[in-house]
Design an enzyme around this catalytic site. Structure first.
Site, PDB file in Angstrom:
ATOM      1  N   GLY A  91       0.242  -4.801  -8.529  1.00  0.00           N
ATOM      2  CA  GLY A  91      -0.083  -5.524  -9.742  1.00  0.00           C
ATOM      3  C   GLY A  91      -1.518  -5.991  -9.823  1.00  0.00           C
ATOM      4  O   GLY A  91      -2.067  -6.132 -10.913  1.00  0.00           O
ATOM      5  N   GLY A 113      -4.143  -4.996  -7.223  1.00  0.00           N
ATOM      6  CA  GLY A 113      -5.129  -4.272  -6.433  1.00  0.00           C
ATOM      7  C   GLY A 113      -4.784  -2.814  -6.233  1.00  0.00           C
ATOM      8  O   GLY A 113      -3.695  -2.353  -6.551  1.00  0.00           O
ATOM      9  N   VAL A 161      -5.446   0.592  -3.360  1.00  0.00           N
ATOM     10  CA  VAL A 161      -5.836   1.007  -2.026  1.00  0.00           C
ATOM     11  C   VAL A 161      -6.121   2.505  -2.030  1.00  0.00           C
ATOM     12  O   VAL A 161      -5.326   3.296  -2.537  1.00  0.00           O
ATOM     13  CB  VAL A 161      -4.745   0.686  -0.979  1.00  0.00           C
ATOM     14  CG1 VAL A 161      -5.170   1.158   0.402  1.00  0.00           C
ATOM     15  CG2 VAL A 161      -4.462  -0.809  -0.957  1.00  0.00           C
ATOM     16  N   LYS A 166      -9.397  -1.284   0.208  1.00  0.00           N
ATOM     17  CA  LYS A 166      -8.656  -2.092  -0.755  1.00  0.00           C
ATOM     18  C   LYS A 166      -9.637  -2.730  -1.736  1.00  0.00           C
ATOM     19  O   LYS A 166     -10.663  -3.276  -1.327  1.00  0.00           O
ATOM     20  CB  LYS A 166      -7.893  -3.166   0.006  1.00  0.00           C
ATOM     21  CG  LYS A 166      -6.934  -4.015  -0.791  1.00  0.00           C
ATOM     22  CD  LYS A 166      -6.175  -4.890   0.194  1.00  0.00           C
ATOM     23  CE  LYS A 166      -5.114  -5.717  -0.484  1.00  0.00           C
ATOM     24  NZ  LYS A 166      -4.341  -6.505   0.507  1.00  0.00           N
ATOM     25  N   ASP A 205       4.351 -13.186   3.675  1.00  0.00           N
ATOM     26  CA  ASP A 205       4.938 -12.184   2.782  1.00  0.00           C
ATOM     27  C   ASP A 205       5.520 -11.043   3.603  1.00  0.00           C
ATOM     28  O   ASP A 205       5.367  -9.874   3.270  1.00  0.00           O
ATOM     29  CB  ASP A 205       3.880 -11.659   1.810  1.00  0.00           C
ATOM     30  CG  ASP A 205       4.500 -10.918   0.616  1.00  0.00           C
ATOM     31  OD1 ASP A 205       5.666 -11.216   0.275  1.00  0.00           O
ATOM     32  OD2 ASP A 205       3.826 -10.058   0.042  1.00  0.00           O
TER      33      ASP A 205
END
Length: 349
Positions: A25, A27, A29, A43, A136
């Site tokens: 949502g 970023g 990579v 990133k 996370d």
């Protein structure tokens, strides 16, 4: 930095961009190639979603990555939080995420879940010793690499309490009422936005292992996010352990205790999981070898990388890859998609 017709930039920092690995949502990579041919995961913040708060959080992620060392984490290479579009480069870890592996192959055997949990408990210990909380932990952020599971994505990692408090007081890294992280593996105290300790990552590890063993998360049958939050917060709602092998019930149930004080510390959790391995008649080394052999179906190795020319970037292409001898014969194209899946699942930032 210029972009080709696919929207993929040709260069970020010193790295030529070979292809898109994944996006979330906030970023993106990419696979980057250094001047000397080193492969890294680069990133970068999305242009449309980029604001001052995102820049501050990105800078904190870079600072967090710089402090983390160990074989179970993807290491920081370099980055620039002050660039027009901030970026960072980290170790590129080929392999499927635990989430995508279970989706493709089904759940892991109890001993494999147990040794994976013990290995990750050691990795999380090194993260905590660096003064960080991952915050996370979930199947999307576990990569089943050739040498075993690794923890990726420190976009929500918390640094030491004083630094975090200073950043939050200034309003730079969180908006009032905003809950950061993935609800499906989130500890009750994190949903309640209470102060967090290492026990929050213990809960995340338990939720991740439950998924590896059963294919589902601790709290199921929630119709909305609000309903899911209510279930997680309520001490009367017990985690759904259906389908969990009896050998794994005690360690995983303990890690998923509602009260943080009732959860084992990582060392104790790891010891409980190693007892499961021992009862299966395996040594830790034997179990790790079996885990690597089992999850090799999610790993592909690149044999050749053709660098895109500076003046005319190559359009997005399929990855050239081969499958190791232990991989089931599903074709190189599918293996290549799994290779990208390590960075394609879940929010990138």
């Amino acid at each position: 930095m210029t972009a080709d017709e696919t929207g993929i930039p040709a260069i970020i920092g010193p790295y030529r961009i070979a292809e898109l690995l994944g996006e979330g949502g906030m970023g993106v990579v990419y696979l980057g190639i250094s001047p000397a041919g080193e492969q890294v995961a680069v990133k970068q913040i999305r242009v449309l979603d980029f604001d001052a708060e995102d820049r501050a959080r990105f800078a904190l992620e870079m600072e967090a990555l710089k402090t983390v060392f160990g074989s179970r984490t993807a290491s920081f290479v370099e980055g620039d939080a002050e660039a027009e579009r901030p970026w960072l480069a980290m170790e590129y870890v080929p392999g499927a995420t635990l989430r995508s592996w279970v989706a493709d192959h089904g759940v892991l055997r109890p001993a494999m879940v147990a040794i994976m949990g013990a290995v990750l408990a050691e990795g999380l210990t090194s993260i905590h010793q660096a003064g960080l909380l991952h915050r996370d932990l979930k199947p999307h952020n576990i990569v089943l690499a050739a040498d075993g599971p690794k923890v990726i994505d420190f976009g929500l990692a918390l640094l030491n309490a004083a630094k975090v408090a200073q950043a939050e007081d200034s309003g730079r890294i969180s908006r009032p009422g905003t809950i950061l992280g993935s609800l499906v593996c989130m500890a009750p105290e994190q949903v309640q936005q209470a102060p967090l300790t290492a026990a929050a990552d213990v809960f995340g590890l338990g939720a991740t292992l439950l998924f590896a063993a059963t294919g589902h998360y601790p709290f199921t049958n929630a119709k909305t996010q609000f309903d899911l939050m209510r279930k997680i917060e309520s001490p009367r709602e017990l985690p759904d352990l259906s389908g969990l092998n009896s050998e794994l019930v005690a360690p995983i149930a303990a890690m998923l205790a509602h009260d943080p004080a009732d959860r084992p510390v990582l060392k104790a959790a790891g010891d409980m999981l190693l007892d499961v391995v021992d009862r299966a008649g395996l040594s830790p080394l034997e179990a790790r070898d079996q885990l690597r052999s089992t999850t090799a179906a999610g790993v592909a190795r690149r044999t050749e990388i053709v660098e895109p020319p500076v003046s005319a970037p190559k359009p997005r292409r399929e990855v050239s890859a081969v499958v190791s001898a232990s991989v089931v014969p599903e074709g190189a194209a599918l293996a290549a998609r799994r290779l990208r899946a390590a960075y394609a699942s879940g929010p990138v930032l």
